[in-house]
Design a protein around this motif. Structure first.
Motif, mmCIF file in Angstrom:
data_model
loop_
_atom_site.group_PDB
_atom_site.id
_atom_site.type_symbol
_atom_site.label_atom_id
_atom_site.label_comp_id
_atom_site.label_asym_id
_atom_site.label_seq_id
_atom_site.Cartn_x
_atom_site.Cartn_y
_atom_site.Cartn_z
ATOM 1 N N CYS A 151 0.839 -1.213 0.000
ATOM 2 C CA CYS A 151 0.000 0.000 0.000
ATOM 3 C C CYS A 151 0.866 1.253 0.000
ATOM 4 C CB CYS A 151 -0.921 -0.007 1.205
ATOM 5 S SG CYS A 151 -2.192 -1.306 1.162
ATOM 6 N N GLU A 194 2.418 1.706 -3.452
ATOM 7 C CA GLU A 194 1.442 2.196 -4.423
ATOM 8 C C GLU A 194 1.176 3.688 -4.227
ATOM 9 O OE1 GLU A 194 -3.112 1.137 -5.957
ATOM 10 O OE2 GLU A 194 -2.061 -0.175 -4.535
ATOM 11 N N ALA A 195 1.072 4.147 -2.986
ATOM 12 C CA ALA A 195 0.870 5.563 -2.721
ATOM 13 C C ALA A 195 2.073 6.380 -3.183
ATOM 14 C CB ALA A 195 0.612 5.780 -1.234
ATOM 15 N N ALA A 249 2.037 6.718 -6.972
ATOM 16 C CA ALA A 249 1.049 7.667 -7.475
ATOM 17 C C ALA A 249 1.492 9.109 -7.287
ATOM 18 C CB ALA A 249 -0.293 7.430 -6.767
ATOM 19 N N LEU A 250 2.287 9.396 -6.258
ATOM 20 C CA LEU A 250 2.696 10.771 -5.964
ATOM 21 C C LEU A 250 4.161 11.027 -6.322
ATOM 22 C CD1 LEU A 250 0.934 11.148 -2.508
ATOM 23 C CD2 LEU A 250 0.239 12.192 -4.675
ATOM 24 N N THR A 301 -4.326 2.368 1.132
ATOM 25 C CA THR A 301 -3.575 3.160 0.152
ATOM 26 C C THR A 301 -4.077 4.593 0.114
ATOM 27 O OG1 THR A 301 -3.210 1.172 -1.188
ATOM 28 C CG2 THR A 301 -2.897 3.300 -2.269
ATOM 29 N N LEU A 302 -5.407 4.762 0.177
ATOM 30 C CA LEU A 302 -5.970 6.107 0.166
ATOM 31 C C LEU A 302 -5.522 6.901 1.389
ATOM 32 C CD1 LEU A 302 -7.914 8.231 -0.978
ATOM 33 C CD2 LEU A 302 -9.781 7.088 0.250
ATOM 34 N N SER A 359 -1.885 7.821 0.951
ATOM 35 C CA SER A 359 -1.739 8.827 -0.111
ATOM 36 C C SER A 359 -2.106 10.214 0.405
ATOM 37 C CB SER A 359 -2.628 8.463 -1.309
ATOM 38 O OG SER A 359 -2.231 7.221 -1.869
ATOM 39 N N ASN A 360 -3.196 10.306 1.168
ATOM 40 C CA ASN A 360 -3.592 11.606 1.714
ATOM 41 C C ASN A 360 -2.532 12.170 2.647
ATOM 42 O OD1 ASN A 360 -5.979 11.692 0.318
ATOM 43 N ND2 ASN A 360 -7.273 11.074 2.039
ATOM 44 N N VAL A 391 0.736 11.458 2.639
ATOM 45 C CA VAL A 391 1.920 11.834 1.855
ATOM 46 C C VAL A 391 1.660 13.134 1.100
ATOM 47 C CG1 VAL A 391 3.429 11.136 -0.048
ATOM 48 C CG2 VAL A 391 2.738 9.451 1.668
ATOM 49 N N GLN A 392 0.426 13.305 0.571
ATOM 50 C CA GLN A 392 0.093 14.535 -0.136
ATOM 51 C C GLN A 392 0.167 15.732 0.811
ATOM 52 O OE1 GLN A 392 -0.773 15.056 -3.619
ATOM 53 N NE2 GLN A 392 -0.238 17.070 -2.781
#
Length: 488
Positions: A348, A351-352, A355-356, A384-385, A388-389, A391-392
């Motif tokens: 996960c 994958e994050a 994407a970033l 993963t979501l 991702s949030n 890391v963003q």
């Protein structure tokens, strides 16, 4: 005064008053009732003995020199010893006194041998009986002593169809006082037991009622806060409160409170979303409108490009806001996870990061992954979501040429950056919808929904999110519950 004490005192007062009046009635009626029974017995005894004395009186056998059968049989009956148990009272003496008078009221016979020759014609019982009326009286042997009272009942002795004399049967009240006292003691003991039992029942009923009312009160206090506890730190979100199981009308009241709570929560949920969304939409809509109005005029190319770019940026901001709101709404409607497949935290995280990766390169920021992998019954897409949030957010607040680290450990992942961090006073509010902090470059930050989404994801997994400052930087740790702790 508390409700429990009021109920107890009211119950005890009602039962106490009832017991008092019932006991008083019994106590008042005991002695008259015993006297009525005694008088009834004396009436029958007097009339029976009067019939037996009729023959002797007709033959003048009550004279001193005569020895009639009646007088002979009764002269010494009181001297005979007896042993009798009347219920729980023991009787050892015969207390009834028999007297016979002639038609003038002169005593011809006294079973106790005291008043022979005495004139009884003025006594009420003899006086009335000689006039064919019912004669009875109660007289105290000692005027000041009520216990010395003696009951007298007279019956006419018929001779040749005429009243030839009067037979009087008398009995001292002291002979039945023991029975009266015993009855009163039993009534008092029963009354006291009744009061004690009433107090016990009152305590039990009051305790039962107060316990259930307190359960209802505690339930109402626990559910009065917002459903997702948005005002508290994400790590302190409580579990949903169960409806208390209670009998009868209290149970129906609990169900009605739960129904009301759900309706109010739905209404508050919608109102909160509308208010927050309206607030967030005001700025980009105003910016798009202003830029659109200016673009209607002839503008230099640089200005036209600037305002067009502003329209595009604000549109993207609106699109991002709507997407995140829809995403959060879907998460808040979910009640359970898809646990059909095992989830790898490292996969996960990778994958994050993938994407970033492009965004990180644009900011000159390196993404670093370290630590040991762990698996669990988690939903990979949601994990993963969440990563991702986070890391963003770290990318938005990290200066250029810095490193964002994703550290793995058993059932845990920590995302840390090297940015300015967050003031300690604001740490507790991170995770609230639409709450944001300013970016280092002074630009407006995101929608404030990223951490709310992470909070909901961790709630679905039965885990927690912890945020702390690193000086410099900020670290966010996600703790995922093992398999036997995942909530639904």
């Amino acid at each position: 005064m508390r409700l429990g004490l009021r109920l107890f005192f009211a119950f005890f007062l009602i039962n106490g008053l009832a017991a008092f009046f019932v006991l008083r009635v019994f106590m008042v009626e005991v002695k008259p009732s015993v006297r009525k029974v005694t008088e009834d017995t004396l009436v029958e005894t007097a009339y029976a003995l009067a019939a037996l004395a009729s023959a002797d009186l007709a033959q003048n056998r009550f004279q001193p020199n005569q020895s009639g059968t009646f007088a002979t049989q009764l002269s010494n009956y009181t001297q005979k010893p007896i042993q009798a148990w009347i219920w729980d009272a023991r009787k050892t003496t015969l207390d009834m006194r028999i007297t016979v008078t002639d038609a003038q009221g002169i005593v011809l016979f006294d079973s106790q041998g005291k008043d022979q020759g005495t004139d009884y014609s003025r006594w009420r019982d003899v006086y009335l009986t000689l006039r064919s009326e019912y004669g009875a009286r109660t007289t105290r042997a000692v005027k000041e002593d009520e216990s010395s009272s003696v009951m007298y009942v007279s019956a006419p002795i018929m001779v040749n169809g005429q009243i030839g004399g009067v037979l009087t049967a008398s009995k001292p009240s002291s002979s039945v006082q023991k029975i009266v006292d015993s009855a009163e003691q039993k009534i008092l003991r029963g009354g006291l037991l009744f009061v004690l039992l009433s107090a016990g029942v009152g305590c039990a009923v009051t305790w039962w009622f107060v316990v259930h009312v307190r359960r209802l009160r505690n339930y109402a206090q626990q559910v009065q806060a917002p459903t997702l506890n948005e005002s508290a730190h994400p790590a302190q979100m409580p579990q949903p409160v169960a409806v208390p199981n209670m009998p009868g009308e209290l149970g129906e009241l609990a169900q009605a409170m739960d129904t009301m709570r759900k309706r109010l929560e739905g209404r508050d949920y919608i109102e909160g979303y509308v208010r927050a969304l309206t607030h967030e939409l005001k700025s980009p809509v105003a910016a798009i409108r202003g830029a659109g109005e200016l673009l209607q005029d002839d503008l230099p190319t640089p200005d036209r490009i600037m305002f067009a770019t502003q329209v595009v940026d604000q549109s993207l901001r609106l699109q991002n806001l709507i997407d995140q709101l829809l995403q959060l709404s879907r998460l808040e409607q979910r009640q359970q996870l898809d646990k059909t497949h095992s989830c790898s935290l490292m996969e996960c995280a990778q994958e994050a990061m993938h994407a970033l990766h492009g965004t990180a390169q644009q900011h000159g920021i390196a993404l670093q992954l370290k630590g040991a992998d762990s698996h669990g019954p988690w939903e990979a897409g949601l994990v993963t979501l969440a990563v991702s949030n986070l890391v963003q957010n770290a990318l938005d607040f990290s200066p250029e040429d810095r490193v964002i680290t994703l550290a793995l450990s058993p059932h845990r992942i920590t995302i840390s950056d090297q940015g300015p961090g967050v003031p300690d006073a604001m740490l507790a509010r991170l995770g609230e919808r639409f709450f944001t902090t300013p970016r280092p470059n002074g630009e407006r930050s995101g929608t404030g929904l990223g951490l709310s989404i992470v909070t909901r994801i961790m709630h679905l997994h039965g885990g927690s999110m912890a945020i702390r400052n690193l000086h410099p930087g900020l670290a966010v740790t996600l703790d995922f519950a093992p398999e036997n702790q995942v909530t639904s």
